[in-house]
Scaffold this motif. Structure first.
Motif, PDB file in Angstrom:
ATOM      1  N   GLY A  74       0.817  -1.214   0.000  1.00  0.00           N
ATOM      2  CA  GLY A  74       0.000   0.000   0.000  1.00  0.00           C
ATOM      3  C   GLY A  74       0.848   1.260   0.000  1.00  0.00           C
ATOM      4  O   GLY A  74       0.535   2.239  -0.693  1.00  0.00           O
ATOM      5  N   CYS A  75       1.942   1.249   0.763  1.00  0.00           N
ATOM      6  CA  CYS A  75       2.845   2.408   0.795  1.00  0.00           C
ATOM      7  C   CYS A  75       3.526   2.614  -0.553  1.00  0.00           C
ATOM      8  O   CYS A  75       3.730   3.758  -0.988  1.00  0.00           O
ATOM      9  N   LEU A  76       3.876   1.512  -1.228  1.00  0.00           N
ATOM     10  CA  LEU A  76       4.475   1.628  -2.554  1.00  0.00           C
ATOM     11  C   LEU A  76       3.498   2.261  -3.538  1.00  0.00           C
ATOM     12  O   LEU A  76       3.872   3.118  -4.341  1.00  0.00           O
ATOM     13  N   VAL A  77       2.233   1.831  -3.475  1.00  0.00           N
ATOM     14  CA  VAL A  77       1.210   2.422  -4.349  1.00  0.00           C
ATOM     15  C   VAL A  77       1.084   3.909  -4.057  1.00  0.00           C
ATOM     16  O   VAL A  77       1.019   4.745  -4.975  1.00  0.00           O
ATOM     17  N   PHE A  78       1.054   4.264  -2.778  1.00  0.00           N
ATOM     18  CA  PHE A  78       0.938   5.671  -2.379  1.00  0.00           C
ATOM     19  C   PHE A  78       2.112   6.492  -2.913  1.00  0.00           C
ATOM     20  O   PHE A  78       1.925   7.578  -3.481  1.00  0.00           O
ATOM     21  N   CYS A  79       3.340   5.963  -2.759  1.00  0.00           N
ATOM     22  CA  CYS A  79       4.529   6.707  -3.185  1.00  0.00           C
ATOM     23  C   CYS A  79       4.638   6.796  -4.708  1.00  0.00           C
ATOM     24  O   CYS A  79       4.962   7.861  -5.253  1.00  0.00           O
ATOM     25  N   ILE A  80       4.375   5.685  -5.386  1.00  0.00           N
ATOM     26  CA  ILE A  80       4.507   5.684  -6.853  1.00  0.00           C
ATOM     27  C   ILE A  80       3.465   6.580  -7.504  1.00  0.00           C
ATOM     28  O   ILE A  80       3.772   7.350  -8.425  1.00  0.00           O
ATOM     29  N   THR A  81       2.213   6.498  -7.012  1.00  0.00           N
ATOM     30  CA  THR A  81       1.180   7.373  -7.586  1.00  0.00           C
ATOM     31  C   THR A  81       1.485   8.834  -7.271  1.00  0.00           C
ATOM     32  O   THR A  81       1.254   9.721  -8.102  1.00  0.00           O
ATOM     33  N   GLY A  82       2.036   9.093  -6.081  1.00  0.00           N
ATOM     34  CA  GLY A  82       2.431  10.460  -5.755  1.00  0.00           C
ATOM     35  C   GLY A  82       3.517  10.964  -6.676  1.00  0.00           C
ATOM     36  O   GLY A  82       3.485  12.116  -7.128  1.00  0.00           O
ATOM     37  N   LEU A  83       4.486  10.097  -6.987  1.00  0.00           N
ATOM     38  CA  LEU A  83       5.565  10.484  -7.896  1.00  0.00           C
ATOM     39  C   LEU A  83       5.029  10.772  -9.294  1.00  0.00           C
ATOM     40  O   LEU A  83       5.441  11.747  -9.942  1.00  0.00           O
ATOM     41  N   LEU A  84       4.101   9.957  -9.760  1.00  0.00           N
ATOM     42  CA  LEU A  84       3.529  10.169 -11.088  1.00  0.00           C
ATOM     43  C   LEU A  84       2.688  11.448 -11.145  1.00  0.00           C
ATOM     44  O   LEU A  84       2.676  12.148 -12.153  1.00  0.00           O
ATOM     45  N   GLN A 142       5.742  20.380 -14.926  1.00  0.00           N
ATOM     46  CA  GLN A 142       5.984  21.434 -15.911  1.00  0.00           C
ATOM     47  C   GLN A 142       5.560  22.798 -15.390  1.00  0.00           C
ATOM     48  O   GLN A 142       6.178  23.820 -15.703  1.00  0.00           O
ATOM     49  N   ARG A 143       4.508  22.819 -14.570  1.00  0.00           N
ATOM     50  CA  ARG A 143       4.023  24.094 -14.034  1.00  0.00           C
ATOM     51  C   ARG A 143       4.581  24.372 -12.638  1.00  0.00           C
ATOM     52  O   ARG A 143       4.284  25.424 -12.066  1.00  0.00           O
ATOM     53  N   ARG A 144       5.345  23.447 -12.099  1.00  0.00           N
ATOM     54  CA  ARG A 144       5.934  23.614 -10.771  1.00  0.00           C
ATOM     55  C   ARG A 144       7.432  23.323 -10.865  1.00  0.00           C
ATOM     56  O   ARG A 144       7.867  22.190 -10.635  1.00  0.00           O
ATOM     57  N   PRO A 145       8.245  24.308 -11.192  1.00  0.00           N
ATOM     58  CA  PRO A 145       9.661  24.076 -11.483  1.00  0.00           C
ATOM     59  C   PRO A 145      10.476  23.538 -10.308  1.00  0.00           C
ATOM     60  O   PRO A 145      11.541  22.973 -10.519  1.00  0.00           O
ATOM     61  N   MET A 146       9.978  23.690  -9.084  1.00  0.00           N
ATOM     62  CA  MET A 146      10.730  23.193  -7.934  1.00  0.00           C
ATOM     63  C   MET A 146      10.465  21.728  -7.633  1.00  0.00           C
ATOM     64  O   MET A 146      11.023  21.171  -6.680  1.00  0.00           O
ATOM     65  N   THR A 147       9.622  21.075  -8.444  1.00  0.00           N
ATOM     66  CA  THR A 147       9.254  19.680  -8.161  1.00  0.00           C
ATOM     67  C   THR A 147      10.468  18.773  -8.108  1.00  0.00           C
ATOM     68  O   THR A 147      10.724  18.089  -7.104  1.00  0.00           O
ATOM     69  N   LEU A 194      16.381  16.448  -3.648  1.00  0.00           N
ATOM     70  CA  LEU A 194      16.874  16.710  -2.296  1.00  0.00           C
ATOM     71  C   LEU A 194      16.513  15.558  -1.355  1.00  0.00           C
ATOM     72  O   LEU A 194      17.324  15.157  -0.514  1.00  0.00           O
ATOM     73  N   GLY A 195      15.303  15.044  -1.532  1.00  0.00           N
ATOM     74  CA  GLY A 195      14.878  13.920  -0.705  1.00  0.00           C
ATOM     75  C   GLY A 195      15.708  12.670  -0.936  1.00  0.00           C
ATOM     76  O   GLY A 195      15.781  11.795  -0.065  1.00  0.00           O
ATOM     77  N   PHE A 196      16.339  12.578  -2.104  1.00  0.00           N
ATOM     78  CA  PHE A 196      17.212  11.445  -2.408  1.00  0.00           C
ATOM     79  C   PHE A 196      18.655  11.725  -1.999  1.00  0.00           C
ATOM     80  O   PHE A 196      19.326  10.880  -1.391  1.00  0.00           O
ATOM     81  N   VAL A 197      19.130  12.913  -2.330  1.00  0.00           N
ATOM     82  CA  VAL A 197      20.540  13.241  -2.103  1.00  0.00           C
ATOM     83  C   VAL A 197      20.866  13.363  -0.620  1.00  0.00           C
ATOM     84  O   VAL A 197      21.934  12.906  -0.174  1.00  0.00           O
ATOM     85  N   LEU A 198      19.967  13.959   0.170  1.00  0.00           N
ATOM     86  CA  LEU A 198      20.253  14.187   1.583  1.00  0.00           C
ATOM     87  C   LEU A 198      20.564  12.898   2.344  1.00  0.00           C
ATOM     88  O   LEU A 198      21.603  12.813   3.009  1.00  0.00           O
TER      89      LEU A 198
END
Length: 216
Positions: A174-184, A191-196, A202-206
């Motif tokens: 369920g958490c994977l579904v939540f995260c993957i759908t959130g990423l998609l 395109q309309r949110r350049p800081m995405t 940052l969440g990966f690099v930190l």
């Protein structure tokens, strides 16, 4: 008609579906996520959180006829294959449940010449049962380390049983579904949110930098 306008209905359809899967998975996983977040904190600070274990002991005397059954089970265990799990005879399990309010059903027995020893691990504590093979003296001890320890053990799946282990697997899906759908969904709005993508990066690099530089 431009390519963008022709793709708009399809994009709207998938965005709607992603939002639907996202909120359903978040609703199902919400309580579990709160539990795992809180216990992640308590586990990280386990040394600073004091626990006062509560120890309880009980004693009883196994009747002669049941002691004979136990001695017979010990002999049969010695003849059984080493991979076979041997439990207490059903009559003795029932007697223990009635006399000292202890459930030993399904727990493997560790045999020796002097005793039958049954470890009874559980979330948030520990317990054991021993029966003297000569005189039938029964000893039981349980240790309760409190509800924080109980929740911490649920977080780790420690001695929580097959049903809880299955729940953790389903919760992880369920958490994977939540995260993957959130990423998609982020991708479709990026395109309309350049800081995405900088924020996702940052969440990966930190954590990677913390592991490489500070975790030893």
């Amino acid at each position: 008609m431009t390519a963008a306008s022709s793709n708009a209905p399809q994009r709207a359809y998938w965005l709607k579906k992603l939002h639907e899967w996202h909120w359903i998975s978040s609703a199902i996983c919400l309580i579990g996520m709160l539990l795992f977040a809180v216990t992640g904190f308590t586990l990280n600070h386990a040394g600073q959180i004091e626990a006062k274990p509560k120890v309880e002991t009980r004693e009883a005397q196994l009747p002669a006829d049941l002691l004979e059954k136990l001695q017979l089970a010990q002999k049969q265990s010695a003849q059984a294959a080493s991979k076979d799990v041997v439990t207490l005879p059903a009559d003795i399990e029932g007697w223990l449940a009635q006399q000292i309010k202890v459930s030993a059903k399904g727990f493997a027995v560790e045999w020796s010449e002097e005793e039958a020893y049954v470890p009874l691990p559980r979330p948030g504590g520990d317990a054991w049962l021993r029966v003297d093979m000569k005189d039938g003296a029964v000893e039981y001890e349980t240790t309760d380390r409190g509800w924080i320890s109980y929740l911490n053990d649920l977080h780790k799946g420690r001695h929580a049983g097959a049903a809880w282990s299955l729940f953790i697997d389903m919760f992880a899906i369920g958490c994977l579904v939540f995260c993957i759908t959130g990423l998609l969904i982020l991708k479709m709005h990026a395109q309309r949110r350049p800081m995405t993508w900088p924020m996702v990066g940052l969440g990966f690099v930190l954590p990677v930098l913390l592991v490489l530089l500070l975790v030893h």
